[in-house]
Design a protein around this motif. Sequence first.
Motif, short mmCIF file in Angstrom:
data_model
loop_
_atom_site.label_atom_id
_atom_site.label_comp_id
_atom_site.label_asym_id
_atom_site.label_seq_id
_atom_site.Cartn_x
_atom_site.Cartn_y
_atom_site.Cartn_z
N THR A 1 0.86 -1.19 0.00
CA THR A 1 0.00 0.00 0.00
C THR A 1 0.89 1.23 0.00
O THR A 1 1.80 1.34 0.82
CB THR A 1 -0.92 0.02 1.22
N ARG B 1 0.67 5.34 0.36
CA ARG B 1 -0.33 6.26 0.91
C ARG B 1 0.27 7.65 1.10
O ARG B 1 1.41 7.81 1.50
CB ARG B 1 -0.81 5.72 2.27
N ALA C 1 -4.73 6.31 -1.11
CA ALA C 1 -3.88 5.14 -0.99
C ALA C 1 -4.07 4.24 -2.20
O ALA C 1 -5.20 3.92 -2.57
CB ALA C 1 -4.17 4.37 0.30
N ILE D 1 -2.93 0.46 -4.00
CA ILE D 1 -2.49 -0.86 -3.56
C ILE D 1 -1.98 -1.65 -4.76
O ILE D 1 -2.36 -1.40 -5.90
CB ILE D 1 -3.64 -1.64 -2.86
N ASN E 1 -9.29 3.71 -1.58
CA ASN E 1 -8.05 3.76 -0.78
C ASN E 1 -7.73 2.40 -0.16
O ASN E 1 -7.26 2.30 0.97
CB ASN E 1 -8.16 4.83 0.31
N GLY E 2 -7.99 1.32 -0.95
CA GLY E 2 -7.66 -0.02 -0.52
C GLY E 2 -8.69 -0.68 0.37
O GLY E 2 -8.51 -1.82 0.79
N ASN F 1 -5.65 0.66 -10.26
CA ASN F 1 -5.78 1.87 -9.45
C ASN F 1 -6.08 3.05 -10.35
O ASN F 1 -5.47 3.20 -11.42
CB ASN F 1 -4.48 2.14 -8.70
#
Length: 1178
Positions: free
Chosen positions: A119, A121, A126, A128, A373-374, A420
Amino acid sequence: MMKEMSVSASKASLVLFLCQMISALDVPLDSKLLEELSQPPTITQQSPKDYIVDPRENIVIQCEAKGKPPPSFSWTRNGTHFDIDKDAQVTMKPNSGTLVINIMNGGKAEAYEGVYQCTARNERGAAISNNIVIRPSRSPLWTKEKLEPNHVREGDSLVLHCRPPVGLPPPIIFWMDNAFQRLPQSERVSQGLNGDLYFSNVQPEDTREDYICYARFNHTQTIQQKQPISVKVFSTKPVTERQPVLLTPTGSTSTKVELRGNVLLLECIAAGLPTPVIRWIKEGGELPANRTFFENFKKTLKIIDVSEADSGNYKCIARNILGSAHHVISVTVKAAPYWITAPRNLVLSPGEDGTLICRANGNPKPNISWLANGVPIAIAPEDPSRKVDGDTIIFSHVQERSSAVYQCNASNEYGYLLANAFVNVLAEPPRILTPANKLYQVIADSPALLDCAYFGSPKPEIEWFKGVKGSILRGNEYVFHDNGTLEIPVAQKDSTGTYTCVARNALGKIQNEVQLEVKDPTMIIKQPEYKVIQRYGQVSFECIIKHDSTLSPTIIWLKDNDELPDDERFLVGKDNLTIMNVTDKDDGTYTCIVNTTLDSVSASAVLTVVAAPPTPAIIYARPNPPFDLELTGQLERSVELSWIPGDENNSPITNFVIEYEDGLHEPGVWHYQTEVPGTQTTVQLKLSPYVNYSFRVIAVNEIGRSQPSEPSEQYLTKSANPDENPSNVQGIGSEPDNLVITWESLKGFQSNGPGLQYKVSWRQKDVDDEWTSVIVANVSKYIVSGTPTFVPYEIKVQALNDLGYAPEPSEVIGHSGEDLPMVAPGNVQVHVINSTLAKVHWDTVPLKTVRGHLQGYKVYYWKVQNLSRRSRRHVEKKILTFRGNKTFGMLPGLEPYSSYKLNVRVVNGKGEGPASPDKVFKTPEGVPSSPSFLRITNPTLDSLTLEWGSPTHPNGVLTSYILKFQPINNTHELGPLVEIRIPANESSLILKNLNYSTRYKFYFNAQTSVGSGSQITEEAITIMDEGKMAMASRQVDIATQGWFIGLMCAVALLILILLIVCFIRRNKGGKYPVKEKEDAHADPEIQPMKEDDGTFGEYSDAEDHKPLKKGSRTPSDRTVKKEDSDDSLVDYGEGVNGQFNEDGSFIGQYSGKKEKEPAEGNESSEAPSPVNAMNSFV
């Protein structure tokens, strides 16, 4: 394209947002701007999903990301947080998320098996990575088993089972014998996909005891061997023929599932006698063209890049003369998820709307899920601006807090895709990136483009003004581009001035001024004209120009589109070219080119050189240009051109040359298209897509080429996909952590359409990794950063334009950048062969530590000490390079009896690695060089003194000197050889008991314990007896007396007179008693003639009576016997004028010799004498 959607209340907003997405912010690629803007994290590099590692090496799990501010990194292992601080074997690279697990210092790879996820961030979100499954490779040993010999009847089938151990990844199987030679395979004997060896029928020659199955595990570079299998074939007569029976697969039907994009391998191996032949068909269809291959003697059907359309029943048929057998394999092609539309990063302004779309396909159809964000979006923090609608996320009236990274996961039972895509909400006042007061200069009546590159969020509005207080520019005379550029399609002189660009949004306003200058075009107001000139005449071409006063033109003259000949007959003036004394080779086309910094114009004229006719004659000239060009039959890839020929000017037209201009890509440049015979006035021309063609025709006769015709009308062909891809694709790293991909760009007309771009794709070779791709334009290079050092990459570059892609390009192999080798060669050993030659051995370094292309090894060696002199001095190091992966090298030219040091280094394309520890070795003694000098002095009657210098290179410890010498007699024959051994510490010797007046030859050399060195030679003479020397001296002096010279002249004159009288008397028939006359008038000073041969008396050897000639040796007893002559020159001597040289040789001579007749060779024509004999000894 989106599928058509039904209009409903629930879907109407989606259609609206999809349209608005197109207008989302584009961030300019300005490095300073990019450094200032905040950006959520983006994963730029990660390890493959299925990562098989070498258990003997450190595990490196890659995770690289970018963002502003720079992101921090964390990891999960098997779904839970992985605290790397608590594991001493695990470290994370600085400014990176890449993990390094130390296996080489005590860690065990098996302990780190699992599923890892990275991850990245920062304050904006964030990102992944994929789930990275770490598994160490395995190469287990074969289980022990007792193998019984196979006794097989001739003609029967046989299967030798391999059954390799299960490894990770699976091994590669091959069969060999005890001599490590591959077993020959054929239609009768072949290896199956499972590794077993199949015999359709055995023959007596198949009998052997060393059928060995090998399993090669490439990941660990190990090979495992099964115990040898014995086969004994016994014969029975007669051998029974059999119809085919399938050995594999068994039964009549089977099934096979393969994934889309993979390679489909189907196999049929049959037994039978004669050996069956295999044939493949697809029931209800054809085998796919260009993707179907047959291997293993057609026993294996291979279809590459399979798709769902390749599903169906495939039948293999085995046939021989006795019958056939068949098997049907039902193939089903499934598909892991693949992208239709991957989500793309979205940059929005506060209050704007946008969408993220994630569409994938597969078989079965993949399930789409979203994360923020994951975190699964269902449990992620609420965002009122966000709405999830299946494979689409809709954003409405976003705010800065809406910035996040969203993950789309598309998965089915055969795999998953994870992408992503960030939503970055920026509130930025306008910025203008074009430099202030930038000056633009254009030629009148040409377009002017004034840049105003900008950025802001919300997207600023752009307005243009002319002058400081001018009004806003509007109207058809201006074109306003979306990127802020102002275009004036036809700039005039009054367009000159200051232009102001204003960018404004809700957060501010900014302006920038640029300057435009419109120049007068350059024109040739008097062009060169066609000239016909007689040979040896004079001709001038004019080129008078008019240009803008602020521009400085340059004028260049060309002949036939090349530089003028380097000939003083060509005179270039300010506005003319004059050719003096014209010759036939001056015939051609002369072009005047006028260049300025903004434009270029040219004009040409033809010069025809003719002979001066004695009488008025027909003038032959180049043909007139063709005219009335017409285009008909316009098609997408062809057109027909026709024309009317001009006047031939008394020389038939031999051919027509057709040229074309591409007004879209290269206006003003004419290219060769084709040519046709002079009898043809139409031609069918092949065309390329997306080219604005104009054609012209040039007529050619024996005199030369005509002026080009007027251009035809223009014809713009339709756009199409590119037909070809860039050439010369290469991948070579310039730094240890990058890969520079280069290619040769397509030419303008090769683009086949607008929007030419290049899709650059790469992936690490031999690693189960997906292709990474970028699309670039207007460049021929792309740099991939953050690569591992010197690993192979598969690279391809594909052209595309607005209509689509070129055909799939071929892949090339490149390497990321090299770095200096890491380790030095080990186990360096030196074997001294002799005193000047040594052989050095070393162990090769592991290829992984070379970190580049292995070029070879360098051996540095230098002399430390000369053991004989015990002295040390600085000696420059010598270097020998041994190319390739060698493990030894020879060091020639060493100095004997010396101490040396050496070290070895490995070399790659980056440079040299570290040196191995210095290795000391010594060379043994050798033979010495020759003594530095040998000097012989102080000659006496029976002795000589010898002095010498020690050898310059003793090459060991001197043990002694060897002196050998022998006399040389008058005929240059050598006498007996005497040898003397002298101690090594001596430097001189007096040699006694020698013969006087004797020449000796000396041979002198030094010795070590190894042997004798090269020798030096000298010659010297002992001096003569003093009495003899006095006699010789007196004899010498007689030649200087005037009366003696006069006497000799009178004798010669008298002899001449007597010869003349005798000749006359003999011609008259009378007799003249010469002897009586001589007796009556004898001159007491004249020597008598000898009775035996009629010659004058002379000094001679008493033994052989041969005359002593100049250059001969003295008699062996070194005496001149007086009784051989009636008188002696000694009686007339008046002293000794001779002297001795340093070596004791006599060099005295008497002066005033009489004049001599020319002699052949070295023979003297003067009368022989003892003096001459003495001189000859010297």
